[in-house]
Each structure stands twice: as C-alpha cells, then as structure tokens.
Write an enzyme that holds these catalytic residues in place. Sequence first.
Site, PDB file in Angstrom:
ATOM      1  N   HIS A   1       0.836  -1.206   0.000  1.00 55.67           N
ATOM      2  CA  HIS A   1       0.000   0.000   0.000  1.00 55.67           C
ATOM      3  C   HIS A   1       0.868   1.253   0.000  1.00 55.67           C
ATOM      4  O   HIS A   1       1.931   1.299   0.616  1.00 55.67           O
ATOM      5  CB  HIS A   1      -0.992   0.012   1.172  1.00 55.67           C
ATOM      6  CG  HIS A   1      -0.387   0.160   2.535  1.00 55.67           C
ATOM      7  ND1 HIS A   1      -0.175   1.392   3.114  1.00 55.67           N
ATOM      8  CD2 HIS A   1       0.029  -0.756   3.445  1.00 55.67           C
ATOM      9  CE1 HIS A   1       0.329   1.224   4.328  1.00 55.67           C
ATOM     10  NE2 HIS A   1       0.478  -0.070   4.548  1.00 55.67           N
TER      11      HIS A   1
ATOM     12  N   ASP B   1      -0.574   4.457   0.671  1.00 54.32           N
ATOM     13  CA  ASP B   1      -1.062   5.478   1.594  1.00 54.32           C
ATOM     14  C   ASP B   1      -0.319   5.389   2.920  1.00 54.32           C
ATOM     15  O   ASP B   1       0.211   4.333   3.299  1.00 54.32           O
ATOM     16  CB  ASP B   1      -2.566   5.333   1.823  1.00 54.32           C
ATOM     17  CG  ASP B   1      -2.943   3.966   2.401  1.00 54.32           C
ATOM     18  OD1 ASP B   1      -2.562   2.943   1.786  1.00 54.32           O
ATOM     19  OD2 ASP B   1      -3.619   3.925   3.442  1.00 54.32           O
TER      20      ASP B   1
ATOM     21  N   GLU C   1      -5.147   1.523   2.828  1.00 56.89           N
ATOM     22  CA  GLU C   1      -4.945   0.502   3.854  1.00 56.89           C
ATOM     23  C   GLU C   1      -5.018   1.087   5.258  1.00 56.89           C
ATOM     24  O   GLU C   1      -5.464   0.419   6.193  1.00 56.89           O
ATOM     25  CB  GLU C   1      -3.580  -0.175   3.630  1.00 56.89           C
ATOM     26  CG  GLU C   1      -3.379  -1.466   4.401  1.00 56.89           C
ATOM     27  CD  GLU C   1      -2.769  -1.260   5.788  1.00 56.89           C
ATOM     28  OE1 GLU C   1      -2.717  -2.241   6.564  1.00 56.89           O
ATOM     29  OE2 GLU C   1      -2.370  -0.122   6.097  1.00 56.89           O
ATOM     30  N   GLU C   2      -4.595   2.335   5.420  1.00 54.99           N
ATOM     31  CA  GLU C   2      -4.542   2.942   6.745  1.00 54.99           C
ATOM     32  C   GLU C   2      -5.892   3.465   7.218  1.00 54.99           C
ATOM     33  O   GLU C   2      -6.010   3.943   8.348  1.00 54.99           O
ATOM     34  CB  GLU C   2      -3.522   4.087   6.757  1.00 54.99           C
ATOM     35  CG  GLU C   2      -2.091   3.677   6.454  1.00 54.99           C
ATOM     36  CD  GLU C   2      -1.466   2.811   7.532  1.00 54.99           C
ATOM     37  OE1 GLU C   2      -2.165   2.468   8.507  1.00 54.99           O
ATOM     38  OE2 GLU C   2      -0.280   2.468   7.397  1.00 54.99           O
TER      39      GLU C   2
ATOM     40  N   HIS D   1       3.711   4.522  12.294  1.00 52.09           N
ATOM     41  CA  HIS D   1       2.714   5.458  12.816  1.00 52.09           C
ATOM     42  C   HIS D   1       3.302   6.410  13.864  1.00 52.09           C
ATOM     43  O   HIS D   1       2.550   7.078  14.570  1.00 52.09           O
ATOM     44  CB  HIS D   1       1.508   4.727  13.422  1.00 52.09           C
ATOM     45  CG  HIS D   1       0.712   3.949  12.429  1.00 52.09           C
ATOM     46  ND1 HIS D   1      -0.608   3.595  12.624  1.00 52.09           N
ATOM     47  CD2 HIS D   1       1.041   3.452  11.207  1.00 52.09           C
ATOM     48  CE1 HIS D   1      -1.044   2.911  11.572  1.00 52.09           C
ATOM     49  NE2 HIS D   1      -0.050   2.808  10.707  1.00 52.09           N
TER      50      HIS D   1
END
Length: 470
Positions: free
Chosen positions: A87, A89, A152-153, A443
């Site tokens: 992904h 994003d 995805e996030e 994150h």
Amino acid sequence: MTIDWKKEVEARKDDMLKDLVELLKVRSDREDDKATPDAPFGPGPKNALIHMLGYGERDGFITKNVDNYAGHIEYGEGDETLGLFCHMDVVPAGDGWDTDPYEPVIKDNKIYARGSSDDKGPSIAAYYGLKIIKELGLPLSKRIRIVVGTDEESGWGDMDYYFQHEEKPDFGFSPDAEFPIINGEKGNVTLRLHFEATNAGDFELVSFDSGLRVNMVPGNADAVIRLAGDISVEDLSAAYTDYLAANNLTGELVGEGDLVKINLIGKSAHGASPFAGVNAGTYLAAFLNQYPFGGGAKGFLDSAATYVHLDHYGEKLGVAHEDPRMGKLTMNAGLLKFGADLDDNFITLNFRYPTGVTADGMVKDIAATVADTGATVDREERDAAPHYVPMDDPLVANLLAVYEEHTGEKGYEQVIGGGTFGRLLERGVAYGAMFPGYTDTMHQANEFMSLDDLYRSAVIYADAIYRLAK
C-alpha cells in the site's frame, strides 16, 4: 539452479534506494476534503499509486490502474496467481519529527520519512524481488501480481473497489509487518461513544480535539474551557503544572479573557500497540474530569477518564478477553472530539480482538457499562474477523524455510493485532519487512527503515517469490 540472491540485490542497491527516495517524497496521507471521483482518497494516494505503477511500466511489467483506487504490476503466466499486497497510503505525519517527514533523510544507515517502514520501503523491496526474477528470465508456472493499494490505513475502500473489478489471487502475502511470518491477525473493529453537545456545569467545555486516525495513539490534545466559580486561571495553571510533572508529561495552559486554552503532548504509536504510546487525549480528559463540568461535556470527559484512560485491554469497559493462540484483546482511543458546534461528539475505540469476541457483543457490553455517562454506542460497518493460516499450509512452510535459510534463525508463527492486506486472502499472510529485535516506528514520529534491512528483505522476497511461483 543456484541463484545468489544477495549478489543480485547488491547489484541493484543504488537503483532500489533511488526509487524508494522518490516514492517517499510523494506525500500520500488520505485527505477526504480533497477527494474527487478521480482521486477517491485525495491527491496524495492517487499520485503515489501512479508513481509506483510507473516503476512497473518502466521495467516492462504489465500494469493496470483501477480508477486510482488501486492497481497492479503483473508478471508471468499460469492458472494460479501469487499475490503480493502493498500500500502507498500513509498515516498523517503528526508532530515530533526531527526532519521533514516528506523529504527523506539518510543518517546512521537508516532512511527517515513517513512511509519508510509502512509500507513504501517494504513495497520497494518486494518489487525489486520480482524485478530480479524478471531480469534473470527465471521460469515460472504461476502469475505474480503485486497489488498496490491506497487506503490501507483507513477503511480499505481501495480493496473493496479493486476486487469488484479484478479477480483475487489464489494465495500470497503482504510485506507490511514482521519476519519470520505473521500467519494470524486479530479481528479489527472501531466502536464510537457518542455524546450530546451540551454543558450544564460551572465549567464549560468549549472544545476538545485529540487524535488523527482511529488506528493511531493520539500524540497531542487541545481543549478550550470557560471557567466559573472560585477557581482562577492561576489555580488551574498551578494544578496543571503539578499534573504534568507527576505524569512526566509536557503541555501548556494559557488564559485568554474568560477562556483557557490547554495543550498536552503525549506520544503517538500504532493503534494495534496502544501500550507503546502515551494517549494525550485521555490524559487531558483525566485532568479536566476533576472539575465541575456537566451535561454531555461531563459524560465525554468522564467516559475518557474513567473507562478508557490507561486501560489498553478493555477491562474497565467490561470487554477484556484473551485467547490462548491470539492473545489479549487491545483497545485504542484514537479520536476524541467535542464541541458545542459539532454535529457529532465522540470517542473512537479501535479494538483488535481475538477469537471468542464479537463486535456486536462489545457494543452491548460497553453500552451497559457507560450508561451512567449518557453515552450511546455504535460500531463502524467494517468489521474484519480474526484470521489464521495454519503452520502446515505450504505457503507458511515455504516462507518460513526461506527466512530460516537466509537468516540462520528458527522460524515461528506469530499473531498480531495489526491488520494487513494479507488477510484479504483465505491463504494470505504478512511476511516482513521488520526483523526480530527491530525498533518499530510505524505510525510514529521519525519513522525509519534500516537500509541493511531494506536490502536483506529484498533478498528474502526474491527467493520467496520464486519458490512460490516456479
């Protein structure tokens, strides 16, 4: 035929790093306010998708962009398809960075940027694994498809759309977690506590804002309150200074007329590991909850302080559960929003739950627990059930064998709270790119990926892809 995968990666290190640096420069966090039919999650995810697919076009692969929701890079032929799920994003950068999160910096043999480890670095490593196979002209019996996502996030709307238009691979993995393998993932669902936008106490909660995403521990919290009664700004400031010191926190309290602005700084972390962060939102709510608020504001603060603060396992809410294989349920309060002018005042609770728990059951139990606060409870529609692929599945066995041969370490199964695209397939797992003992910065501020690990993982991916598809 013996292939020196390490030698092949070494020959492409410079190109791999160059491609990664350029990809990391594409800011790709979701921006709903900028979404259009042509850019369903905002311009950033779309641009990163196009950029990644551009590498495939450059290198002679078959590529397809599915309306800027997702796309794929494909190679080989056969009746079966091996899927690799990446992904583009990223979560918002947030505060606390030492460098510009969208200008990659290399220091101490690490590359720092948002997305470096989640998931652009591992995506490039997997892509180069496939690129090596193509450039060597190795014989294959299966198709290999790198599926590139853009949401995805957040809500996985990219994959919902993609699979409405494209077939699912038969088996595969996502390079978006840890080695030696992730063959089990807890369930993932977000519940919301809703509150009326009312104040009925001596103090007024004008606004409260903490958190960037449901799957991130809030690293910052801000509140605006209006004082009344005998408590002065000076009294409140002194109490706040003591509170910050007692909890080893930093923040600021400033009086402006009859209003007081309060800020608290915590530490962001992945929502699947809430214990790794310091939740600024619940800490600020716990401080304010000792003062005379009322109405919906009191319910909001009391819920955060009494039932959520410092509880990562849902014990105070009455939903704690542990499974022998999957471990404990975990909970992250990712968004805390309150304001008299808001249409919705809420606290999001993102649960990573093992077998033996259901989302509807949690809604019922939590509603009963927080009834005294006036909160109502509902859940988001998306609910990813717990996922597990047995150790004796050939996919798992082959991936562990590759890991063991290239590291000299014994492979073992793992179940995580994080949700990866590996669970999209019945026979799907997550595989790397973090190695045991690695510092997880997903994150978080100052996210990085070790360059040694970038190249090591590319070696493993190349060998694994070939073994699964030859």
